[in-house]
Structure formats: structure tokens, C-alpha cells
Design a protein around this motif. Structure first.
Motif, PDB file in Angstrom:
ATOM      1  N   LEU A  90      13.679   9.933  15.006  1.00 58.29           N
ATOM      2  CA  LEU A  90      12.498   9.149  15.370  1.00 58.29           C
ATOM      3  C   LEU A  90      11.278   9.674  14.619  1.00 58.29           C
ATOM      4  O   LEU A  90      11.226  10.847  14.241  1.00 58.29           O
ATOM      5  N   GLU A  91      10.293   8.781  14.423  1.00 56.01           N
ATOM      6  CA  GLU A  91       8.986   9.194  13.903  1.00 56.01           C
ATOM      7  C   GLU A  91       7.920   8.688  14.858  1.00 56.01           C
ATOM      8  O   GLU A  91       8.021   7.571  15.365  1.00 56.01           O
ATOM      9  N   PHE A  92       6.927   9.513  15.075  1.00 53.30           N
ATOM     10  CA  PHE A  92       5.817   9.143  15.951  1.00 53.30           C
ATOM     11  C   PHE A  92       4.518   9.144  15.164  1.00 53.30           C
ATOM     12  O   PHE A  92       4.412   9.779  14.111  1.00 53.30           O
TER      13      PHE A  92
ATOM     14  N   LYS B 168      11.520   4.598   0.765  1.00 52.05           N
ATOM     15  CA  LYS B 168      12.913   4.473   0.343  1.00 52.05           C
ATOM     16  C   LYS B 168      13.566   3.222   0.925  1.00 52.05           C
ATOM     17  O   LYS B 168      14.421   2.627   0.295  1.00 52.05           O
ATOM     18  N   ALA B 169      13.162   2.842   2.125  1.00 50.72           N
ATOM     19  CA  ALA B 169      13.818   1.713   2.797  1.00 50.72           C
ATOM     20  C   ALA B 169      12.864   0.575   3.151  1.00 50.72           C
ATOM     21  O   ALA B 169      13.312  -0.520   3.484  1.00 50.72           O
ATOM     22  N   LYS B 170      11.561   0.862   3.104  1.00 51.53           N
ATOM     23  CA  LYS B 170      10.597  -0.141   3.543  1.00 51.53           C
ATOM     24  C   LYS B 170       9.363  -0.121   2.646  1.00 51.53           C
ATOM     25  O   LYS B 170       9.116   0.861   1.953  1.00 51.53           O
ATOM     26  N   LYS B 171       8.620  -1.234   2.709  1.00 51.87           N
ATOM     27  CA  LYS B 171       7.306  -1.277   2.068  1.00 51.87           C
ATOM     28  C   LYS B 171       6.287  -1.552   3.162  1.00 51.87           C
ATOM     29  O   LYS B 171       6.594  -2.234   4.143  1.00 51.87           O
TER      30      LYS B 171
ATOM     31  N   ILE C 214       0.844  -1.197   0.000  1.00 53.24           N
ATOM     32  CA  ILE C 214       0.000   0.000   0.000  1.00 53.24           C
ATOM     33  C   ILE C 214       0.879   1.246   0.000  1.00 53.24           C
ATOM     34  O   ILE C 214       0.411   2.338  -0.285  1.00 53.24           O
ATOM     35  N   TYR C 215       2.168   1.057   0.319  1.00 55.23           N
ATOM     36  CA  TYR C 215       3.110   2.186   0.250  1.00 55.23           C
ATOM     37  C   TYR C 215       4.491   1.604   0.046  1.00 55.23           C
ATOM     38  O   TYR C 215       4.855   0.621   0.677  1.00 55.23           O
ATOM     39  N   GLU C 216       5.241   2.201  -0.857  1.00 57.08           N
ATOM     40  CA  GLU C 216       6.648   1.807  -0.965  1.00 57.08           C
ATOM     41  C   GLU C 216       7.504   3.040  -0.738  1.00 57.08           C
ATOM     42  O   GLU C 216       7.433   4.017  -1.491  1.00 57.08           O
TER      43      GLU C 216
END
Ligand code: ADP
Ligand code: MG
Length: 236
Positions: free
Chosen positions: A166-168, A11-14, A7-9
Motif C-alpha cells: 500500500l501507499e499512503f 512504471k504502471a500509471k501516468k 505531470i508524472y509518468e
């Protein structure tokens, strides 16, 4: 195994839809980017290592009462996480800038690749409705606790945590909004230096063409006791 279409790709993860409502499968790729994706490449085995390291660290944070999106590991590259609305801020915590800082610095960047993730002042965060003052207070509070915990944990393995990103995210339990740590914690998102040699054990090796990036990521996992050869042999 994850369903076929992400549902999203990124830069480092899908991201794939999870098996239960409100969950996502986070799939870690070997792809590496730097300088706002102007530099692209791969680091062999990075996805497997980052999946492991992030699982390990988030499990410990959960255990200390710091809420994270992590639910459980699924396989070598994938973990089940709680789906959240990401607060589009990169929360950066710095412990060293040339020298040790008396207390850590927190800064916020707007998570927007088109704009190059620019620095954003708190007043702008509020004015543009990116986060409310109470949310930012909570994020700052968690960020400092996470930074203290990780600094000590890495130090115990001979690694200095120079800085981290970090991301929240937020989700609702009934009417109650809950802020949790999301995304990942790994050598992609932390600057990690060997305490004795100052060798870089993080994505700066890729950014600066220093070489040995796969080995550096492996070394972090090894020190944390996460590589198979660290596990005691089991004889049947
Ligand atoms: P990007 O290139 O946008 O940084 P990544 O390759 O890091 O993307 O893939 C992860 C994406 O998923 C990021 O955009 C991140 O903000 C988002 N994300 C991380 N954790 C969650 C979550 N629990 N729920 C929803 N989105 C998440
Ligand atoms: Mg990312």
C-alpha cells in the motif's frame, strides 16, 4: 479525456492535472515491470482491469470509513483522485510466509527506485523525517484494517490474499492533516492465490514467466463481478 502531457509518468500509471484544484487524473497503462524495472513488458488490458479493480476496492474502503484518494471513475483507464503528498514508503502487509501467520506482519520499504526500494527501519523513518510517529501509527492502523477487509473480501471469491503493498499520502484540510490510502490496489500490488489450486492470479505470473498473466488479471476481475459478461443483460 486527459490533457496531453502527464505531470508524472511512472512504471504502471501516468498522472495528469485534474479538472479541479487538488485533483489528479490517474491513468492506468498496460506496462508491467519487475525486479526494480530490470524486467519490462506489457500485459494486454491490464490498465483497464486494474483501474476497475482499484476503483471497486477503494469505493468499498471509503464506504467503511477508510479514507482513500479515489473520487470517481472517468473512463476505462482513468480515475479522478485527490492529489496528495505521497509518504515515500511502500507499506507491505504479509499474511502468509510459507504458512499462515498468526497475525499479519507489516514492513516498510523506502519508495526510491534508485536505491531499489530498500527495507527501512522505523527509527530511520523518523530520523530522516519521512513520517512522524503519529503518522506511522495511523498508517499501520489503516493498513491492518484494509488488510483484514480485503482478506475477507477476496476469500469470499475463492482467493487468498498472501500479501499486499500500500501507499499512503497526506493532504491538509485547513490546519488538519489527513492521511489517505493512495496509489492502487490490484493484482500488480497484491499476491492473490486461488484457494483451491494455489494458482497465482497476480503479477508473479509476469515476474516468473509463468504465462497467462492477462487471463489471471481478467479472472480476478471476473470473480469480483467486474467484467461486462457478469452484468445482467439489459433488453430494451
Ligand atoms: P511508480 O513507478 O513511481 O511506482 P506508478 O506507475 O505507480 O509510479 O504511478 C503512480 C505514481 O503516482 C506513484 O509514484 C505514486 O506514488 C503516485 N501517486 C499515487 N496516488 C497519488 C495521489 N493521489 N497523489 C499524488 N501522487 C500519487
Ligand atoms: Mg507504482
Amino acid at each position: 479525456m486527459s490533457p496531453k502531457t502527464p505531470i508524472y509518468e511512472g512504471k504502471a500509471k501516468k498522472l495528469f492535472e485534474g479538472p479541479e484544484p487538488g485533483t489528479l487524473i490517474q491513468h492506468f497503462k498496460d506496462d508491467a515491470t519487475a525486479f526494480n524495472a530490470k524486467k519490462k513488458g506489457t500485459i494486454a488490458g491490464k490498465g483497464i482491469i486494474n483501474n476497475k479493480i482499484s476503483e471497486f476496492l477503494m469505493t468499498r474502503l471509503n464506504d467503511m470509513g477508510i479514507p482513500t484518494h479515489f473520487i470517481r471513475g472517468l473512463n476505462m483507464r482513468e480515475q479522478l483522485v485527490r492529489a496528495v503528498d505521497i509518504v515515500p514508503l511502500e507499506v507491505i502487509i504479509r499474511n502468509y510466509e510459507g504458512e499462515a501467520l498468526g497475525s499479519p506482519l507489516i514492513e516498510f520499504c523506502l519508495k526510491d527506485d534508485r536505491l531499489g526500494d530498500p527495507f527501512i527501519a522505523e527509527d530511520h523513518v523518523f530520523a530522516f523525517g519521512i513520517a512522524a510517529p503519529e503518522e506511522l501509527d495511523e498508517i499501520r492502523h489503516y493498513a491492518l484494517r484494509i488488510n483484514d477487509f480485503l482478506s475477507g473480501l477476496f476469500y469470499g471469491h475463492g482467493i487468498r490474499l498472501i500479501d499486499l503493498k500500500l501507499e499512503f499520502g497526506r493532504f491538509y484540510e485547513g490546519e488538519t492533516e489527513i492521511i489517505v490510502l493512495a496509489d492502487e490496489i490490484s493484482p500488480d500490488t497484491c499476491r492473490l492465490w486461488d484457494i483451491v489450486t494455489n494458482d497465482k492470479l497476480d503479477k508473479d505470473r509476469f515476474r516468473r514467466d509463468l504465462g497467462g498473466e492477462a487471463e489471471a488479471y481478467q479472472e480476478v476481475a471476473r470473480r469480483l463481478g467486474l467484467t461486462p459478461e457478469d452484468e445482467p443483460e439489459v433488453l430494451n
